[in-house]
Design an enzyme around this catalytic site. Structure first.
Site, PDB file in Angstrom:
ATOM      1  N   ILE A  97       0.887  -1.159   0.000  1.00 63.09           N
ATOM      2  CA  ILE A  97       0.000   0.000   0.000  1.00 63.09           C
ATOM      3  C   ILE A  97       0.926   1.209   0.000  1.00 63.09           C
ATOM      4  O   ILE A  97       1.900   1.262   0.751  1.00 63.09           O
ATOM      5  CB  ILE A  97      -0.940  -0.009   1.230  1.00 63.09           C
ATOM      6  CG1 ILE A  97      -1.946   1.150   1.182  1.00 63.09           C
ATOM      7  CG2 ILE A  97      -0.183   0.012   2.537  1.00 63.09           C
ATOM      8  CD1 ILE A  97      -3.022   1.065   2.277  1.00 63.09           C
ATOM      9  N   SER A  98       0.668   2.170  -0.869  1.00 61.27           N
ATOM     10  CA  SER A  98       1.600   3.288  -1.050  1.00 61.27           C
ATOM     11  C   SER A  98       1.667   4.190   0.188  1.00 61.27           C
ATOM     12  O   SER A  98       0.721   4.283   0.967  1.00 61.27           O
ATOM     13  CB  SER A  98       1.192   4.138  -2.258  1.00 61.27           C
ATOM     14  OG  SER A  98       1.353   3.420  -3.454  1.00 61.27           O
TER      15      SER A  98
END
Length: 219
Positions: free
Chosen positions: A66-67
């Site tokens: 997940i960024s």
């Protein structure tokens, strides 16, 4: 009763927006509001909830991440969304960026190659009540030709170069936002048509998981 954990996560999210986004120059009020609203911890395994608002990417399984919150906010700001746009996202992943985009655009079409991530993102986004999100499990480097054209195409995986199918699926005033470069380090690029020619603008270095598929990295 609201649990102490829930209050802690709310506080952590507010702190994230202030310290990681506003202090680093994210100014778009709609983007800041979306980042305040979308609960990042819901897109992570329970054991990572306490790190949900940390300043960095986190693993979501299957070698994917997940960024970092700042990168989600930066890409959303660079997209310059007003609320009327039809957006194509390449790489649904956890669904977090998808959820942020869904609050900023009229409709979000998101493609994910990994069936496991696609299924879990679909279940989660449905449970959160997003009615303007359309998901597909396929090779995202081909885009979503049946639904084109799009006002914005956002790629959330590193690309070795620009995939022409994605450019071809933009509206005349559309823009493509993508991390372009080597497999270890990329540059965030926005490509749009200015005066009939493609022009590129650069928004700094970034690190994303490599895109696979027809127009991705060929290992």
């Amino acid at each position: 009763m609201v649990s102490a954990m829930a209050i802690d996560l709310e506080n952590a999210r507010e702190r994230m927006v202030l310290e990681q986004l506003e202090r680093r120059g994210i100014k778009d009020p709609r983007v800041l509001a979306a980042m305040r609203t979308v609960a990042r911890h819901r897109f992570l395994p329970v054991e990572l909830h306490e790190h949900a608002y940390d300043d960095g990417p986190l693993p979501i399984g299957d070698s994917q991440t997940i960024s970092q919150p700042y990168m989600v906010a930066l890409m959303s700001e660079v997209a310059e969304l007003q609320g009327t746009e039809k957006v194509l996202e390449i790489g649904t992943g956890s669904g977090y960026q998808t959820a942020v985009l869904a609050r900023l655009a009229r409709a979000v079409y998101s493609v994910e190659l990994n069936a496991h991530l696609h299924d879990s993102a679909r279940a989660l986004l449905n449970s959160m009540g997003f009615s303007n999100v359309y998901l597909r499990c396929a090779d995202g480097s081909d885009g979503w030709p049946e639904e084109a054209p799009f006002d914005v195409v956002m790629v959330t995986a590193a690309m070795p170069g620009i995939a022409l199918p994605l450019l071809n699926q933009l509206t005349p005033d559309g823009r493509l936002i993508a991390p372009i470069g080597e497999d270890e380090l990329q540059t965030l690029v926005r490509i749009s048509r200015k005066t009939g020619h493609w022009s590129e603008e650069y928004f700094g270095e970034c690190r994303f998981v490599k895109m696979t598929g027809k127009h991705g990295f060929q290992d």
